[in-house]
Design an enzyme around this catalytic site. Structure first.
Site, PDB file in Angstrom:
ATOM      1  N   SER A  65       0.823  -1.221   0.000  1.00  0.00           N
ATOM      2  CA  SER A  65       0.000   0.000   0.000  1.00  0.00           C
ATOM      3  C   SER A  65       0.853   1.267   0.000  1.00  0.00           C
ATOM      4  O   SER A  65       0.452   2.294  -0.538  1.00  0.00           O
ATOM      5  CB  SER A  65      -0.933  -0.001   1.208  1.00  0.00           C
ATOM      6  OG  SER A  65      -1.855  -1.050   1.078  1.00  0.00           O
ATOM      7  N   HIS A  98       3.203   0.232  12.166  1.00  0.00           N
ATOM      8  CA  HIS A  98       3.376   0.443  10.726  1.00  0.00           C
ATOM      9  C   HIS A  98       2.074   0.898  10.062  1.00  0.00           C
ATOM     10  O   HIS A  98       2.078   1.719   9.159  1.00  0.00           O
ATOM     11  CB  HIS A  98       3.866  -0.844  10.056  1.00  0.00           C
ATOM     12  CG  HIS A  98       2.834  -1.925  10.029  1.00  0.00           C
ATOM     13  ND1 HIS A  98       2.643  -2.792  11.081  1.00  0.00           N
ATOM     14  CD2 HIS A  98       1.895  -2.235   9.103  1.00  0.00           C
ATOM     15  CE1 HIS A  98       1.655  -3.605  10.789  1.00  0.00           C
ATOM     16  NE2 HIS A  98       1.176  -3.296   9.605  1.00  0.00           N
TER      17      HIS A  98
HETATM   18  N1  RBF Z   1       1.577  -3.209   3.066  1.00  0.00           N
HETATM   19  C1  RBF Z   1       0.240  -3.365   2.982  1.00  0.00           C
HETATM   20  O1  RBF Z   1      -0.332  -3.068   1.939  1.00  0.00           O
HETATM   21  N2  RBF Z   1      -0.468  -3.866   4.036  1.00  0.00           N
HETATM   22  C2  RBF Z   1       0.096  -4.178   5.216  1.00  0.00           C
HETATM   23  O2  RBF Z   1      -0.600  -4.636   6.121  1.00  0.00           O
HETATM   24  C3  RBF Z   1       1.492  -4.010   5.339  1.00  0.00           C
HETATM   25  N3  RBF Z   1       2.124  -4.307   6.499  1.00  0.00           N
HETATM   26  C4  RBF Z   1       3.444  -4.025   6.630  1.00  0.00           C
HETATM   27  C5  RBF Z   1       4.091  -4.230   7.863  1.00  0.00           C
HETATM   28  C6  RBF Z   1       5.414  -3.900   8.017  1.00  0.00           C
HETATM   29  C7  RBF Z   1       6.063  -4.099   9.348  1.00  0.00           C
HETATM   30  C8  RBF Z   1       6.147  -3.374   6.921  1.00  0.00           C
HETATM   31  C9  RBF Z   1       7.595  -2.987   7.085  1.00  0.00           C
HETATM   32  C10 RBF Z   1       5.544  -3.206   5.709  1.00  0.00           C
HETATM   33  C11 RBF Z   1       4.184  -3.521   5.530  1.00  0.00           C
HETATM   34  N4  RBF Z   1       3.557  -3.329   4.316  1.00  0.00           N
HETATM   35  C12 RBF Z   1       2.219  -3.509   4.213  1.00  0.00           C
HETATM   36  C13 RBF Z   1       4.328  -3.051   3.080  1.00  0.00           C
HETATM   37  C14 RBF Z   1       4.466  -1.579   2.720  1.00  0.00           C
HETATM   38  O3  RBF Z   1       3.225  -1.081   2.212  1.00  0.00           O
HETATM   39  C15 RBF Z   1       5.572  -1.443   1.624  1.00  0.00           C
HETATM   40  O4  RBF Z   1       5.216  -2.213   0.508  1.00  0.00           O
HETATM   41  C16 RBF Z   1       6.941  -1.863   2.106  1.00  0.00           C
HETATM   42  O5  RBF Z   1       7.267  -1.232   3.322  1.00  0.00           O
HETATM   43  C17 RBF Z   1       8.013  -1.500   1.049  1.00  0.00           C
HETATM   44  O6  RBF Z   1       8.045  -0.093   0.835  1.00  0.00           O
END
Ligand code: RBF
Length: 170
Positions: A65, A98
């Protein structure tokens, strides 16, 4: 415009206005793919239900996201004829904060892109406490929000292309 709470679990009938030719972009996050895949499928089904063809629906995938705002900018560069863009993601609360950082940054970036540019962006971000809440909204007890977001995209496409002051009849 109806303000009643609706649970939409299937594609709805919606009449395109005369001369209205929406071209809708969908930017979809691959994180929590079962959720986002179901939301995306419902959005596409709704758009096709009102008569859009494959060509009228442009899809771009991003890893998570957090990447949705860049994806929205990119899809606009790739397709200059878009009348609305739906940004689909599912952020689920975990052990760390996060979700708060992602939700806050992504929602304000999407709003900014929508206002600075001239293409409406539909907020298709589920921000839930747990996975069950997300499932409930992606084909579960709360319907499938993908249908609603597609209907919003169609209404905003009409608003974007409106050239006179006549009232829009949603
Ligand atoms: N991206 C999502 O779309 N939904 C999530 O629930 C989600 N949880 C994450 C939890 C953590 C601890 C991290 C570091 C990233 C998460 N991300 C999640 C990914 C984030 O949107 C993104 O793609 C990454 O951090 C790479 O920039």
């Amino acid at each position: 415009m109806s303000t009643e709470l609706q649970v939409i679990s299937q594609a709805q009938d919606y009449q395109l206005a005369d001369g209205d030719t929406p071209v809708v972009g969908i930017v979809v996050s691959d994180w929590n793919p079962q959720i986002t895949g179901t939301l995306r499928a419902a959005a596409v089904e709704q758009l096709k239900h009102v008569g859009l063809s494959e060509e009228d629906i442009k899809i771009l995938e991003v890893p998570g996201s957090w990447e949705l705002p860049f994806g929205v900018k990119k899809i606009q560069m790739l397709h200059s004829d878009l009348t609305a863009i739906i940004a689909i993601g599912s952020v689920i609360k975990g052990d760390t904060r996060h979700d708060e950082y992602i939700n806050s940054a992504v929602t304000s970036a999407l709003m900014q892109i929508s206002l600075v540019g001239n293409t409406p962006v539909i907020l298709g971000l589920l921000t839930t406490e747990d996975e069950q809440q997300a499932r409930d909204r992606a084909g579960g007890s709360h319907g499938n929000k993908g249908y609603e977001w597609a209907l919003s995209a169609l209404k905003m496409s009409q608003l974007k292309s409106q050239s006179s002051k006549k009232r829009i009849g949603f």
